[in-house]
Write an enzyme that holds these catalytic residues in place. Sequence first.
Site, PDB file in Angstrom:
ATOM      1  N   HIS A 125       0.147  -3.482   9.429  1.00 13.10           N
ATOM      2  CA  HIS A 125       0.033  -3.510   8.768  1.00 13.10           C
ATOM      3  C   HIS A 125      -0.437  -4.634   7.750  1.00 13.10           C
ATOM      4  CE1 HIS A 125       0.213  -1.239   4.329  1.00 13.10           C
ATOM      5  NE2 HIS A 125       0.573   0.199   5.256  1.00 13.10           N
ATOM      6  N   ASP A 202       8.427  -7.654   8.621  1.00 10.74           N
ATOM      7  CA  ASP A 202       7.902  -6.546   7.246  1.00 10.74           C
ATOM      8  C   ASP A 202       8.733  -5.515   7.809  1.00 10.74           C
ATOM      9  OD1 ASP A 202       6.792  -4.687   6.180  1.00 10.74           O
ATOM     10  OD2 ASP A 202       5.078  -4.938   6.891  1.00 10.74           O
ATOM     11  N   GLN A 205       8.923  -0.047   7.744  1.00 17.76           N
ATOM     12  CA  GLN A 205       8.923   0.870   8.184  1.00 17.76           C
ATOM     13  C   GLN A 205      10.323   1.108   8.966  1.00 17.76           C
ATOM     14  OE1 GLN A 205       7.694   3.813   8.743  1.00 17.76           O
ATOM     15  NE2 GLN A 205       5.498   2.714   7.367  1.00 17.76           N
ATOM     16  N   LYS A 228      10.581   4.017   0.908  1.00 20.62           N
ATOM     17  CA  LYS A 228      10.178   4.423   2.904  1.00 20.62           C
ATOM     18  C   LYS A 228      11.690   4.851   2.492  1.00 20.62           C
ATOM     19  CE  LYS A 228       6.381   2.471   3.746  1.00 20.62           C
ATOM     20  NZ  LYS A 228       4.797   3.340   3.064  1.00 20.62           N
ATOM     21  N   CYS A 366      -4.048   2.607   8.016  1.00 22.28           N
ATOM     22  CA  CYS A 366      -4.165   0.554   7.710  1.00 22.28           C
ATOM     23  C   CYS A 366      -3.482   0.083   8.824  1.00 22.28           C
ATOM     24  CB  CYS A 366      -2.395   0.446   6.022  1.00 22.28           C
ATOM     25  SG  CYS A 366      -3.019   1.286   4.503  1.00 22.28           S
TER      26      CYS A 366
HETATM   27  N1  7TS Z   1       4.042  -2.764   6.241  1.00 25.33           N
HETATM   28  C1  7TS Z   1       4.607  -1.574   6.646  1.00 25.33           C
HETATM   29  C2  7TS Z   1       4.599  -1.842   7.829  1.00 25.33           C
HETATM   30  C3  7TS Z   1       4.436  -0.204   6.335  1.00 25.33           C
HETATM   31  O1  7TS Z   1       4.021   1.302   6.862  1.00 25.33           O
HETATM   32  C4  7TS Z   1       3.536  -0.160   5.021  1.00 25.33           C
HETATM   33  C5  7TS Z   1       3.415   0.552   4.523  1.00 25.33           C
HETATM   34  C6  7TS Z   1       3.602  -1.650   4.199  1.00 25.33           C
HETATM   35  C7  7TS Z   1       3.968  -2.737   4.774  1.00 25.33           C
HETATM   36  C8  7TS Z   1       2.823  -1.330   3.020  1.00 25.33           C
HETATM   37  O2  7TS Z   1       3.990  -1.143   2.011  1.00 25.33           O
HETATM   38  P1  7TS Z   1       3.566  -0.561   0.424  1.00 25.33           P
HETATM   39  O3  7TS Z   1       4.721   0.110  -0.175  1.00 25.33           O
HETATM   40  O4  7TS Z   1       3.499  -1.810  -0.074  1.00 25.33           O
HETATM   41  O5  7TS Z   1       2.184   0.073   0.036  1.00 25.33           O
HETATM   42  N2  7TS Z   1       2.749   1.870   5.260  1.00 25.33           N
HETATM   43  C9  7TS Z   1       2.864   3.028   4.766  1.00 25.33           C
HETATM   44  C10 7TS Z   1       2.285   4.627   5.752  1.00 25.33           C
HETATM   45  O6  7TS Z   1       2.090   3.875   7.057  1.00 25.33           O
HETATM   46  N3  7TS Z   1       1.541   4.778   5.297  1.00 25.33           N
HETATM   47  O7  7TS Z   1       1.200   5.282   3.801  1.00 25.33           O
HETATM   48  C11 7TS Z   1       1.366   3.994   3.447  1.00 25.33           C
END
Ligand code: 7TS
Length: 408
Positions: A125, A202, A205, A228, A366
């Site tokens: 991501h 990370d 997911q 999540k 992303c």
């Molecule tokens: N890393 C991964 C693997 C992710 O899927 C996401 C968010 C992030 C980091 C960032 O997380 P945040 O909570 O800091 O925003 N992924 C997604 C997605 O797949 N669709 O919308 C957000």
Amino acid sequence: MTYKAFDVAKIREDFPILKREVNNKPLVYFDNAATSQTPQAVIDVIADYYGNYNANIHRGVHTLSQEATDAYEVARQKIQHHFNAQKAHEIILTSGTTHSINIVASGYATLLKAGDELLVSAMEHHSNIVPWQMLCEKTGAQLKVIPMTEQGTLDKQAYANLLSEKTQLVFVNHVSNALGTVNPIEEIIEKAHAVGAKVLIDGAQAAPHIKADVQALDVDYYVTSAHKLCGPTGVGMLYGKEDLLNALPPYQGGGEMIAEVTFEKTTYADLPHKFEAGTPNIAGGIAFGAALDYMNAIGFDAIAAYEQELLDYATTALKKIVGVQIYGEAPQKTAVLSFNVQGIHPYDVGSILDKFGIAVRTGHHCAQPIMDYYQIPGTIRASFSFYNTTEEIDRMLAALERALQMLQ
Ligand code: 7TS
């Protein structure tokens, strides 16, 4: 065959949003990889905080402040136990995965030198790419990419070849948001440690599907977001080994992260406060703990087994539709189905599915390097959760057939 211990009808009762309609159709929510829905138990915890003991933490002697502080610290312990961290202060509460990665990446600016190498996977991501690129700009370190295969797995041999005594850090997602691939992080960590590199995983997911044990993994940093896994937005965590967190400089300066402030010199507070400047998302932190309680009561093994059934069911059915191409067919996957239909832009399919009340994400998710690898602008992504059903998948497939009739 349905997983016997899993009463999905009962579970769905816990989520008020699943009763709503979208475009006069019952909502089918298949955008769980973007954010999960929130059970009433977690909503109640947030309302209880604001209704009964809203106060700032770690500072007041008054009763409300003490109650809020206690609840926040209990939540930290729940997170500690869930991820099996050795110490509660190895859990830093952040605003989410992005914030957590930035804390580590910016901290390494003082620890790296030109010529050092950092390894990133090809299926990250953007939030696990861009902070490290910024770090490389500051330090002269070099970012190298672990390539992926057509199937959507990491090229293990290439990874082994990239590792050297120059490698300082490796950062890989536990699960890919765009492909659902579960990466072999045990092996990745072991190989990195063999050359003396540190590893950040990370877990954004992975956390809704897999209970990671940071001590068993021997991982250096593990990050995730509460939203999540049935928790609220704007809160997440950074796990780091105590000695590594102690060696990192603070990310932000401000209140509550200091030991003593004078205009001549400021000393920093101990962990975890060193990384928690300012008033945090107090209700969010408490609700993060409640979300873990909720999911653990159902059980991660039961969740994973049921979601696997949903994934298998949807994958088999989708493959029967002419012109469908699925991206990400790793042997180990979470319930993410990324696909395209020949000759049709993913956005057009997503818009029509929405007319049928079906929420999927379309675009690059992303993760533009993955799209570049497959030479596509994006995909349609259906991501399932334990509160979804095979009937909902049938509705998506029927709506997809209708969409294709309209667009082809
Ligand atoms: N890393 C991964 C693997 C992710 O899927 C996401 C968010 C992030 C980091 C960032 O997380 P945040 O909570 O800091 O925003 N992924 C997604 C997605 O797949 N669709 O919308 C957000």
